[in-house]
Scaffold this motif. Structure first.
Motif, PDB file in Angstrom:
ATOM      1  N   GLU A   1       0.833  -1.214   0.000  1.00 42.70           N
ATOM      2  CA  GLU A   1       0.000   0.000   0.000  1.00 42.70           C
ATOM      3  C   GLU A   1       0.865   1.260   0.000  1.00 42.70           C
ATOM      4  N   ILE A   2       1.921   1.259   0.789  1.00 43.85           N
ATOM      5  CA  ILE A   2       2.831   2.410   0.817  1.00 43.85           C
ATOM      6  C   ILE A   2       3.528   2.552  -0.528  1.00 43.85           C
ATOM      7  N   ASP A   3       3.981   1.428  -1.106  1.00 46.22           N
ATOM      8  CA  ASP A   3       4.628   1.457  -2.428  1.00 46.22           C
ATOM      9  C   ASP A   3       3.701   2.063  -3.476  1.00 46.22           C
ATOM     10  N   ALA A   4       2.441   1.644  -3.477  1.00 44.16           N
ATOM     11  CA  ALA A   4       1.486   2.165  -4.459  1.00 44.16           C
ATOM     12  C   ALA A   4       1.308   3.669  -4.298  1.00 44.16           C
ATOM     13  N   ALA A   5       1.224   4.137  -3.065  1.00 42.41           N
ATOM     14  CA  ALA A   5       1.063   5.574  -2.817  1.00 42.41           C
ATOM     15  C   ALA A   5       2.297   6.343  -3.269  1.00 42.41           C
ATOM     16  N   LEU A   6       3.485   5.849  -2.933  1.00 43.21           N
ATOM     17  CA  LEU A   6       4.722   6.531  -3.313  1.00 43.21           C
ATOM     18  C   LEU A   6       4.932   6.498  -4.826  1.00 43.21           C
ATOM     19  N   GLN A   7       4.680   5.351  -5.443  1.00 36.81           N
ATOM     20  CA  GLN A   7       4.854   5.250  -6.889  1.00 36.81           C
ATOM     21  C   GLN A   7       3.844   6.126  -7.622  1.00 36.81           C
ATOM     22  N   GLY A   8       2.640   6.266  -7.062  1.00 38.93           N
ATOM     23  CA  GLY A   8       1.646   7.161  -7.646  1.00 38.93           C
ATOM     24  C   GLY A   8       2.089   8.611  -7.607  1.00 38.93           C
ATOM     25  N   ALA A   9       2.965   8.928  -6.652  1.00 40.81           N
ATOM     26  CA  ALA A   9       3.507  10.283  -6.530  1.00 40.81           C
ATOM     27  C   ALA A   9       4.831  10.430  -7.292  1.00 40.81           C
ATOM     28  N   GLY A  10       5.226   9.368  -8.005  1.00 44.03           N
ATOM     29  CA  GLY A  10       6.448   9.438  -8.805  1.00 44.03           C
ATOM     30  C   GLY A  10       7.724   9.179  -8.027  1.00 44.03           C
ATOM     31  N   ILE A  11       7.620   8.549  -6.856  1.00 50.66           N
ATOM     32  CA  ILE A  11       8.799   8.257  -6.041  1.00 50.66           C
ATOM     33  C   ILE A  11       9.287   6.850  -6.354  1.00 50.66           C
ATOM     34  N   ASP A  12      10.599   6.711  -6.585  1.00 48.52           N
ATOM     35  CA  ASP A  12      11.210   5.418  -6.879  1.00 48.52           C
ATOM     36  C   ASP A  12      11.415   4.651  -5.575  1.00 48.52           C
ATOM     37  N   THR A  13      10.645   3.591  -5.367  1.00 54.96           N
ATOM     38  CA  THR A  13      10.754   2.808  -4.132  1.00 54.96           C
ATOM     39  C   THR A  13      11.799   1.707  -4.233  1.00 54.96           C
ATOM     40  N   THR A  14      12.445   1.573  -5.395  1.00 55.59           N
ATOM     41  CA  THR A  14      13.477   0.549  -5.551  1.00 55.59           C
ATOM     42  C   THR A  14      14.856   1.072  -5.184  1.00 55.59           C
ATOM     43  N   LYS A  15      14.984   2.357  -4.964  1.00 57.60           N
ATOM     44  CA  LYS A  15      16.266   2.964  -4.630  1.00 57.60           C
ATOM     45  C   LYS A  15      16.628   2.652  -3.180  1.00 57.60           C
ATOM     46  N   PRO A  16      17.869   2.230  -2.913  1.00 57.47           N
ATOM     47  CA  PRO A  16      18.263   1.938  -1.530  1.00 57.47           C
ATOM     48  C   PRO A  16      18.164   3.180  -0.653  1.00 57.47           C
ATOM     49  N   MET A  17      17.969   2.965   0.639  1.00 52.89           N
ATOM     50  CA  MET A  17      17.841   4.060   1.575  1.00 52.89           C
ATOM     51  C   MET A  17      18.790   3.840   2.743  1.00 52.89           C
ATOM     52  N   LEU A  18      19.435   4.899   3.188  1.00 50.07           N
ATOM     53  CA  LEU A  18      20.316   4.788   4.352  1.00 50.07           C
ATOM     54  C   LEU A  18      19.480   4.540   5.605  1.00 50.07           C
ATOM     55  N   ALA A  19      20.008   3.749   6.505  1.00 44.94           N
ATOM     56  CA  ALA A  19      19.328   3.487   7.770  1.00 44.94           C
ATOM     57  C   ALA A  19      19.209   4.791   8.551  1.00 44.94           C
ATOM     58  N   PRO A  20      18.036   5.037   9.145  1.00 47.64           N
ATOM     59  CA  PRO A  20      17.836   6.278   9.920  1.00 47.64           C
ATOM     60  C   PRO A  20      18.505   6.156  11.294  1.00 47.64           C
ATOM     61  N   VAL A  21      19.763   6.558  11.372  1.00 49.29           N
ATOM     62  CA  VAL A  21      20.530   6.458  12.612  1.00 49.29           C
ATOM     63  C   VAL A  21      20.614   7.832  13.265  1.00 49.29           C
ATOM     64  N   ARG A  22      20.311   7.867  14.554  1.00 49.26           N
ATOM     65  CA  ARG A  22      20.476   9.125  15.314  1.00 49.26           C
ATOM     66  C   ARG A  22      21.787   9.051  16.072  1.00 49.26           C
ATOM     67  N   TRP A  23      22.622  10.039  15.897  1.00 54.09           N
ATOM     68  CA  TRP A  23      23.920  10.062  16.573  1.00 54.09           C
ATOM     69  C   TRP A  23      23.858  10.915  17.798  1.00 54.09           C
TER      70      TRP A  23
END
Length: 72
Positions: free
Chosen positions: A50-72
């Motif tokens: 469901e999130i993929d469909a929403a993001l792809q509908g907005a033109g966002i590439d969901t296949t691109k790797p993402m950095l882990a959200p680390v708080r320092w």
């Protein structure tokens, strides 16, 4: 598709939130949960789709790797 991780800082807040939620669900999907002696496998595939469909509908590439959200 680039192997370069996505930079969330250049995304609007709603897209950032959806990408972060997707990342979190992908990481935890497939894990085993234990409660009161019962064990089961977590499956967030429907929510991820469901999130993929929403993001792809907005033109966002969901296949691109993402950095882990680390708080320092």
């Amino acid at each position: 598709m680039s192997d370069e991780p996505a930079d969330l800082s250049d995304q609007p807040p709603l897209v950032r939130a959806l990408l972060l939620a997707r990342y979190t669900l992908v990481i935890h999907s497939g894990m085993r949960a234990v409660s009161e002696g019962e064990t089961w496998k977590l499956d967030f595939s429907k929510q991820i789709a469901e999130i993929d469909a929403a993001l792809q509908g907005a033109g966002i590439d969901t296949t691109k790797p993402m950095l882990a959200p680390v708080r320092w």
